[in-house]
Design an enzyme around this catalytic site. Structure first.
Site, PDB file in Angstrom:
ATOM      1  N   CYS A   3       1.059  -1.024  -0.251  1.00  0.00           N
ATOM      2  CA  CYS A   3       0.035   0.038  -0.078  1.00  0.00           C
ATOM      3  C   CYS A   3       0.916   1.210  -0.081  1.00  0.00           C
ATOM      4  CB  CYS A   3      -0.862  -0.021   1.069  1.00  0.00           C
ATOM      5  SG  CYS A   3      -1.902   1.540   1.450  1.00  0.00           S
ATOM      6  N   CYS A   6       0.327   3.515   3.155  1.00  0.00           N
ATOM      7  CA  CYS A   6       1.038   2.789   4.214  1.00  0.00           C
ATOM      8  C   CYS A   6       2.684   3.383   4.247  1.00  0.00           C
ATOM      9  CB  CYS A   6       0.864   1.476   4.347  1.00  0.00           C
ATOM     10  SG  CYS A   6      -0.816   0.986   4.984  1.00  0.00           S
ATOM     11  N   ASP A  29      -0.815  15.825  -2.737  1.00  0.00           N
ATOM     12  CA  ASP A  29      -1.389  14.818  -3.793  1.00  0.00           C
ATOM     13  C   ASP A  29      -0.405  15.032  -4.886  1.00  0.00           C
ATOM     14  OD1 ASP A  29      -4.340  13.390  -4.692  1.00  0.00           O
ATOM     15  OD2 ASP A  29      -2.955  13.815  -6.113  1.00  0.00           O
ATOM     16  N   HIS A  45      -4.100   1.251   8.361  1.00  0.00           N
ATOM     17  CA  HIS A  45      -4.579   0.971   6.813  1.00  0.00           C
ATOM     18  C   HIS A  45      -6.231   0.414   6.821  1.00  0.00           C
ATOM     19  CE1 HIS A  45      -4.352  -0.569   2.670  1.00  0.00           C
ATOM     20  NE2 HIS A  45      -5.131  -1.640   3.087  1.00  0.00           N
ATOM     21  N   ASN A  88     -13.744   9.693  -2.138  1.00  0.00           N
ATOM     22  CA  ASN A  88     -14.453   8.988  -3.189  1.00  0.00           C
ATOM     23  C   ASN A  88     -14.498   7.509  -2.807  1.00  0.00           C
ATOM     24  OD1 ASN A  88     -14.098  11.050  -5.306  1.00  0.00           O
ATOM     25  ND2 ASN A  88     -11.784  10.577  -5.417  1.00  0.00           N
ATOM     26  N   HIS A  99      -6.591   2.599   0.548  1.00  0.00           N
ATOM     27  CA  HIS A  99      -6.381   3.291   1.892  1.00  0.00           C
ATOM     28  C   HIS A  99      -7.253   4.439   2.176  1.00  0.00           C
ATOM     29  CE1 HIS A  99      -3.261   3.768   5.256  1.00  0.00           C
ATOM     30  NE2 HIS A  99      -3.921   4.557   5.602  1.00  0.00           N
ATOM     31  N   HIS A 101      -9.034   7.746   2.645  1.00  0.00           N
ATOM     32  CA  HIS A 101      -8.460   8.906   2.563  1.00  0.00           C
ATOM     33  C   HIS A 101      -9.455  10.100   2.136  1.00  0.00           C
ATOM     34  CE1 HIS A 101      -7.938   7.424  -1.171  1.00  0.00           C
ATOM     35  NE2 HIS A 101      -8.298   8.686  -1.784  1.00  0.00           N
TER      36      HIS A 101
HETATM   37  P1  5GP Z   1      -8.616   8.564  -4.962  1.00  0.00           P
HETATM   38  O1  5GP Z   1      -9.332   8.593  -6.308  1.00  0.00           O
HETATM   39  O2  5GP Z   1      -8.446   7.068  -4.814  1.00  0.00           O
HETATM   40  O3  5GP Z   1      -9.546   9.295  -3.988  1.00  0.00           O
HETATM   41  O4  5GP Z   1      -7.345   9.454  -5.024  1.00  0.00           O
HETATM   42  C1  5GP Z   1      -6.050   8.695  -4.941  1.00  0.00           C
HETATM   43  C2  5GP Z   1      -5.185  10.007  -5.022  1.00  0.00           C
HETATM   44  O5  5GP Z   1      -4.039   9.630  -4.538  1.00  0.00           O
HETATM   45  C3  5GP Z   1      -5.069  10.695  -6.176  1.00  0.00           C
HETATM   46  O6  5GP Z   1      -5.685  12.156  -6.304  1.00  0.00           O
HETATM   47  C4  5GP Z   1      -3.701  10.621  -6.612  1.00  0.00           C
HETATM   48  O7  5GP Z   1      -3.060  11.603  -7.370  1.00  0.00           O
HETATM   49  C5  5GP Z   1      -3.094  10.423  -5.283  1.00  0.00           C
HETATM   50  N1  5GP Z   1      -1.695   9.535  -5.317  1.00  0.00           N
HETATM   51  C6  5GP Z   1      -1.516   8.440  -5.908  1.00  0.00           C
HETATM   52  N2  5GP Z   1      -0.450   7.793  -5.661  1.00  0.00           N
HETATM   53  C7  5GP Z   1       0.161   8.855  -5.011  1.00  0.00           C
HETATM   54  C8  5GP Z   1       1.615   9.035  -4.390  1.00  0.00           C
HETATM   55  O8  5GP Z   1       2.460   8.010  -4.680  1.00  0.00           O
HETATM   56  N3  5GP Z   1       1.971   9.823  -3.596  1.00  0.00           N
HETATM   57  C9  5GP Z   1       1.096  10.951  -3.442  1.00  0.00           C
HETATM   58  N4  5GP Z   1       1.501  12.013  -2.760  1.00  0.00           N
HETATM   59  N5  5GP Z   1      -0.298  11.146  -3.842  1.00  0.00           N
HETATM   60  C10 5GP Z   1      -0.723   9.811  -4.648  1.00  0.00           C
HETATM   61 ZN    ZN Z   2      -2.285   1.234   3.593  1.00  0.00          ZN
END
Ligand code: 5GP
Ligand code: ZN
Length: 112
Positions: A3, A6, A29, A45, A88, A99, A101
């Site tokens: 993850c 994590c 992000d 997690h 989301n 995870h 968020h």
């Molecule tokens: P979700 O669509 O799952 O709510 O959003 C996940 C968010 O995590 C996305 O906006 C994406 O840009 C962000 N994200 C994905 N991988 C990483 C990463 O490795 N580092 C950071 N800082 N953000 C990430």
């Molecule tokens: Zn996690």
């Protein structure tokens, strides 16, 4: 455990961390959808806490999220101009990371 969130929370992967306490980390992000785009992430997690019956632990986590959002709005100086939280759930909402968020967005006038 593969993850990404994590790993970030455990300092095993780099991220631009704005805030941290015993239960949460807040970091930028990687693909921002607004001039200010942070992710509020529980250290634990937790996946899909809103899928089945919402338990007391989830209610506590959500309460803390709002409390942290208020704190970071102050840190980022967007209390006056405003900010948005997004969470989301599932495919149609575009959820990618399992995870749990919450997105914190600010820095521009937003439309629905
Ligand atoms: P979700 O669509 O799952 O709510 O959003 C996940 C968010 O995590 C996305 O906006 C994406 O840009 C962000 N994200 C994905 N991988 C990483 C990463 O490795 N580092 C950071 N800082 N953000 C990430
Ligand atoms: Zn996690």
């Amino acid at each position: 455990m593969e993850c990404i969130f994590c790993k970030i929370v455990q300092n095993k992967m780099p991220a631009d961390i704005l805030y941290r306490d015993t239960d949460f980390a807040v970091f930028k992000d990687i693909n921002p959808h607004a001039p200010i785009h942070y992710l509020i992430v529980p250290s634990e997690h937790i996946t899909q806490p809103l899928k089945d019956q919402v338990d007391h632990k989830t209610i506590v986590v959500l309460g803390k999220v709002f409390s942290i959002a208020k704190k970071i709005a102050k840190i980022l100086d967007v209390e006056e101009n405003g900010w948005r939280l997004v969470q989301n759930n599932g495919r149609d909402a575009g959820q990618v990371i399992e995870h749990f968020h919450i997105h914190f967005l600010a820095g521009k006038k937003m439309r629905m």
